[in-house]
Design an enzyme around this catalytic site. Structure first.
Site, PDB file in Angstrom:
ATOM      1  CE1 TYR A  56       1.336  -4.654   2.486  1.00 15.97           C
ATOM      2  CE2 TYR A  56       0.669  -5.301   4.685  1.00 15.97           C
ATOM      3  CZ  TYR A  56       0.602  -4.416   3.640  1.00 15.97           C
ATOM      4  OH  TYR A  56      -0.171  -3.299   3.745  1.00 15.97           O
ATOM      5  CG  HIS A 112      -3.142  -4.087  -1.418  1.00 12.27           C
ATOM      6  ND1 HIS A 112      -2.221  -4.966  -0.918  1.00 12.27           N
ATOM      7  CD2 HIS A 112      -2.806  -2.903  -0.862  1.00 12.27           C
ATOM      8  CE1 HIS A 112      -1.388  -4.348  -0.108  1.00 12.27           C
ATOM      9  NE2 HIS A 112      -1.720  -3.092  -0.068  1.00 12.27           N
TER      10      HIS A 112
END
Length: 276
Positions: A56, A112
Site C-alpha cells: 500500500y 499478501h
C-alpha cells in the site's frame, strides 16, 4: 460505546471482528492529514484493529502518524509482498514496515498472496520474527483451500487468512470459509462493501429502511453476521468511519438474510479465488 466482539484464533488468542482498512491511503499528500484524522476518529470510537501492507506504499506512514503514542492499544496487521517473501526478504520487509509504522512489533503479519518463494522459506522467516519479538503471529492473504493445504503441510501455525468477501463475492463459502472455521482461523474480509459499490445497490434499500440504516451498513452487517469473519472496511472520512462502525449494532433477521440470498445467491460450485 459499542463493544466490538472478538473472534478466536488457532493459538487461543483473540482479535476484533471489526477493523480499519487502509488500501489506497497515502497516495496523495494532499489527503494525508484527512486520512490520519479518519484513522484517529476510528480509534477514538474504540476500533483497535488496523490493517495495512507494504504494497500500500505510504499507507504505512499514514498509519504510523495516526497511531503515534497509541500503539499499545492496537491490534496492528501488515503484509509482506510475495516478491519479498524469501527468508532474508521477509525479515527485511517486516523491519521496514515497522520503521514506517513507528512500531516495535506487529500483532499479525501476513503473506499478501502466494508467489514463487517456497512456503517453507517464508514460514521460517515468520518463525524467526516471532522469536525476535517483531511479530506475535503470522498468517496469509488470498490463499484458497489448495494453498492452505500446502501451507498446512509446512506448518499448522497460520493464524488467519485475509480474502475478498462480500455480498457479491461469496465464492469462499463453497469451501474456504468452512476450512478456516474448522481450524478456528479467522477470515479477514477485505472490500466488504465492494469498494463502495454495494452502498449504491438498490437491492439493499428495503432492508436498510427497515433498520433505519444505510445500505453500506447492511452490507457490513451481513459480513459481520458470519461466524469467524472479520470486516476491515476502509474510509478516509471520519463520518463514514463512524457510519461503518454502527453496523455492529444491526441484527439482520432471517427474512433479511433470505432476501439477500435471493439477490446475491451463494455459490453452487467451487470458484477460483478472486482478488481486487
Amino acid at each position: 460505546m459499542i463493544k466490538i466482539p472478538q473472534t478466536k484464533l488457532p493459538d487461543g488468542s483473540h482479535m476484533p471482528v471489526f477493523g480499519l482498512g487502509t488500501w489506497g491511503m497515502g497516495e496523495d499528500r494532499n489527503t494525508f492529514d484527512a486520512e490520519v484524522a479518519a484513522l484517529r476518529a476510528g480509534m477514538d470510537l474504540g476500533i483497535t484493529l488496523i490493517d495495512t501492507a507494504e504494497m500500500y506504499g505510504d499507507a504505512e506512514l499514514v498509519v504510523g502518524e495516526a497511531i503515534s503514542g497509541r500503539r499499545n492499544d492496537l491490534y496492528l496487521v501488515s503484509k509482506v509482498l510475495p516478491s519479498n517473501a524469501s527468508y532474508e526478504g521477509t525479515i527485511g520487509a517486516c523491519e521496514n514496515s515497522l520503521k514506517r509504522l513507528g512500531a516495535d512489533r506487529l500483532d499479525l503479519y501476513l503473506l499478501h498472496w502466494r508467489g514463487r518463494v517456497p512456503l517453507e522459506e517464508t514460514v521460517r522467516a515468520f518463525e524467526h520474527l516471532q522469536k525476535a519479538g517483531k511479530i506475535a503471529r503470522w498468517g496469509v492473504s488470498n490463499f484458497d483451500v489448495d494453498d492452505m493445504e500446502d501451507l498446512e503441510a509446512v506448518s499448522s501455525d497460520c493464524a488467519a487468512n485475509q480474502v475478498l468477501y462480500n455480498l457479491t463475492r461469496r465464492g469462499i463459502e463453497h469451501d474456504l470459509l468452512g476450512y478456516c472455521r474448522e481450524r478456528s482461523m479467522p477470515v479477514m474480509a477485505y472490500s466488504p462493501i465492494e469498494q463502495g459499490r454495494l452502498a449504491r445497490h438498490n437491492a439493499l434499500n428495503e432492508i436498510a429502511k427497515a433498520h433505519s440504516a444505510t445500505t453500506a451498513q447492511i452490507a457490513l452487517a451481513w459480513v459481520l453476521s458470519k461466524p469467524g469473519v472479520v470486516a476491515i472496511p476502509k474510509s478516509s472520512r471520519p463520518e463514514r468511519v463512524a457510519e461503518n462502525f454502527r453496523s455492529l449494532e444491526i441484527g439482520l433477521t432471517d427474512a433479511d438474510r433470505a432476501l439477500l440470498d435471493s439477490v446475491f445467491p451463494p455459490p453452487r460450485s467451487k470458484r477460483p479465488l478472486e482478488m481486487i
